[in-house]
Design an enzyme around this catalytic site. Structure first.
Site, short mmCIF file in Angstrom:
data_model
loop_
_atom_site.label_atom_id
_atom_site.label_comp_id
_atom_site.label_asym_id
_atom_site.label_seq_id
_atom_site.Cartn_x
_atom_site.Cartn_y
_atom_site.Cartn_z
N ARG A 134 -20.48 -6.31 7.55
CA ARG A 134 -19.22 -6.27 8.31
C ARG A 134 -18.78 -4.82 8.54
O ARG A 134 -18.97 -3.96 7.67
CB ARG A 134 -18.14 -7.02 7.53
CG ARG A 134 -16.77 -6.99 8.15
CD ARG A 134 -15.80 -7.85 7.33
NE ARG A 134 -14.50 -7.90 7.98
CZ ARG A 134 -13.54 -7.00 7.82
NH1 ARG A 134 -13.71 -5.98 7.01
NH2 ARG A 134 -12.39 -7.13 8.46
N ASP A 191 -1.41 0.42 3.30
CA ASP A 191 -1.77 1.64 4.03
C ASP A 191 -0.58 2.59 3.98
O ASP A 191 0.57 2.17 3.92
CB ASP A 191 -2.14 1.30 5.48
CG ASP A 191 -3.45 0.51 5.56
OD1 ASP A 191 -4.19 0.47 4.54
OD2 ASP A 191 -3.73 -0.09 6.61
N HIS A 238 -3.00 -5.79 1.44
CA HIS A 238 -4.20 -6.42 1.98
C HIS A 238 -5.43 -5.99 1.21
O HIS A 238 -5.38 -5.05 0.41
CB HIS A 238 -4.33 -6.13 3.49
CG HIS A 238 -4.32 -4.68 3.86
ND1 HIS A 238 -3.18 -3.89 3.83
CD2 HIS A 238 -5.31 -3.84 4.26
CE1 HIS A 238 -3.47 -2.66 4.21
NE2 HIS A 238 -4.76 -2.60 4.46
N HIS A 272 -4.37 -3.15 -1.56
CA HIS A 272 -3.71 -1.87 -1.29
C HIS A 272 -2.73 -2.01 -0.12
O HIS A 272 -2.75 -3.01 0.60
CB HIS A 272 -4.73 -0.77 -0.98
CG HIS A 272 -5.43 -0.96 0.35
ND1 HIS A 272 -6.44 -1.87 0.54
CD2 HIS A 272 -5.25 -0.36 1.55
CE1 HIS A 272 -6.85 -1.83 1.80
NE2 HIS A 272 -6.13 -0.92 2.44
O1 LIG Z 1 -11.72 -3.88 6.95
C1 LIG Z 1 -10.59 -4.33 7.07
O2 LIG Z 1 -10.37 -5.42 7.58
C2 LIG Z 1 -9.39 -3.57 6.53
C3 LIG Z 1 -9.65 -2.11 6.26
C4 LIG Z 1 -8.52 -1.46 5.55
O3 LIG Z 1 -7.70 -2.10 4.95
C5 LIG Z 1 -8.39 0.00 5.56
O4 LIG Z 1 -9.26 0.70 6.13
O5 LIG Z 1 -7.38 0.51 5.01
FE LIG Z 2 -5.93 -0.87 4.57
#
Ligand SMILES: O=C(O)CCC(=O)C(=O)O
Ligand SMILES: [Fe+2]
Length: 355
Positions: free
Chosen positions: A306, A241, A296, A239
């Site tokens: 995690r 952001d 990402h 996705h």
């Molecule tokens: O957990 C991560 O490293 C990325 C989280 C992420 O991409 C998001 O919250 O949009």
């Molecule tokens: Fe993200």
């Protein structure tokens, strides 16, 4: 008063797309969460910083205190859309406390977390990733979104002990807002736009502290529980952001990957004391395509739970973003309109902006 939640009201989600799996109660990956292996196993792992060879590729490092910071931020945003930020000035003990409170929240029993479930048209609270409806399988993830004060929800979770959680999350958002504004100004300067030219700056703003207040942001707490078979599960699917950019803290377990054209998926491991900053859709539009909106995703882990904490930073949602260029390739759009389009069309929202 935040108006960001208004953007999500129009496109209510189905409950099945909001309620996360009760990860504690299961010992194998259910079919609903089992992705084809080919989706997941094409990653490159980054071993160390600043070495670019076949085996280890690292994202650029930006030192906020360095004299050439504007140049390094600009270069990183244009060629990568992501960088590791060091010397950012956010106290390590605050970041540790945010991570601790995040883990504390997700450790609560599922029944309790369900009390603060995001409503179908809501923006804050507990729930599955917003991108869930766009994918055929569910993600190995549970999240909690905060905009401003989390008081109402925190009271539900800890009726006698909510204040500290609220103080930590509010203090973190305040400090991240100031940091984000500094980063934004550097990013814009690098493409020849001055602080005065910020086109959503309100005319009543006179000092940089009041301009820094002209923003909207959300804090996203992410939990990626241990997974019995990480080769078929995904924490967060591919996705981008939506906002201008995201400042991310990761707990000491790798999982984040970014996609780089010509290379593929690159792991961005956590490094103590640093944040990962990634560009988003609104910055892509505002920079007239000079900065990519970086793709990402997150992979999961067999024996380590995690956590990550994303600070999504954007202009006020009633403001209008227009590319700062004589030859714009994107039309102007209000933040609210863009977020609604993203909620409806996901990745296609950007192409709908093309002139
Ligand atoms: O957990 C991560 O490293 C990325 C989280 C992420 O991409 C998001 O919250 O949009
Ligand atoms: Fe993200």
């Amino acid at each position: 008063m935040a108006t960001l939640p208004e953007a999500y009201k129009e496109i209510p989600l189905a409950l099945k797309h909001i309620i996360p799996l009760d990860f504690k109660s299961i010992d194998s990956v259910p079919d609903s969460h089992a992705w084809p292996k080919t989706n997941i196993n094409n990653d490159i792992h980054v071993q160390s910083e600043n070495i670019f060879d076949e085996k280890s590729i690292s994202i650029p490092v930006v030192d906020l205190m360095a004299p050439n910071v504007e140049e390094t931020i600009g270069g990183a945003c244009q060629t990568w859309g992501v960088f590791r930020l060091i010397n950012h000035g956010i106290p390590a003990n605050l970041v540790e406390e945010v991570e601790f409170q995040t883990a504390r929240l997700f450790a609560l029993p599922s029944e309790l977390k369900m009390k603060v479930l995001r409503s179908p048209g809501g923006a804050t609270g507990y729930g599955a990733p917003r991108i869930t409806p766009f994918f055929p399988k569910f993600m190995w993830h549970e999240g909690f979104t905060i905009i401003g004060s989390p008081l109402g929800h925190a009271r539900e979770l800890w009726p006698h002990d909510y204040q500290h959680f609220c103080d930590v999350m509010e203090n973190y958002q305040k400090q991240m807002k100031a940091l984000a504004y500094k980063i934004l100004i550097l990013m814009l300067k690098s493409i020849g736009v001055s602080e005065e030219e910020l086109n959503w700056k309100s005319s009543s703003s006179s000092s940089s502290s009041s301009m820094a207040a002209e923003s909207e942001s959300a804090l996203q707490l992410n939990s990626f529980p241990t997974c019995p078979d990480p080769t078929i599960a995904i924490g967060l699917a591919d996705h981008t952001d939506s906002m201008l950019f995201t400042i991310l803290h990761q707990s000491p377990t790798k999982g984040l990957q970014i996609f780089k054209d010509g290379i593929g998926w690159i792991t961005v491991p956590p490094v103590a004391g640093s944040f990962v900053v990634n560009t988003g859709d609104l910055l892509h539009i505002y920079s007239n395509g000079k900065f990519p909106s970086v793709r990402h995703r997150v992979l999961v882990n067999k024996d380590r739970h995690r956590y990550s904490v994303g600070f999504f930073y954007g202009p006020p949602s009633n403001s209008r973003i227009a590319p700062l260029d004589k030859c714009p390739i994107y039309r102007s759009v209000t933040v609210k309109e863009f977020l609604s389009l993203k909620a409806k069309y996901l990745t296609d929202a950007i192409s709908l902006m093309k002139i």
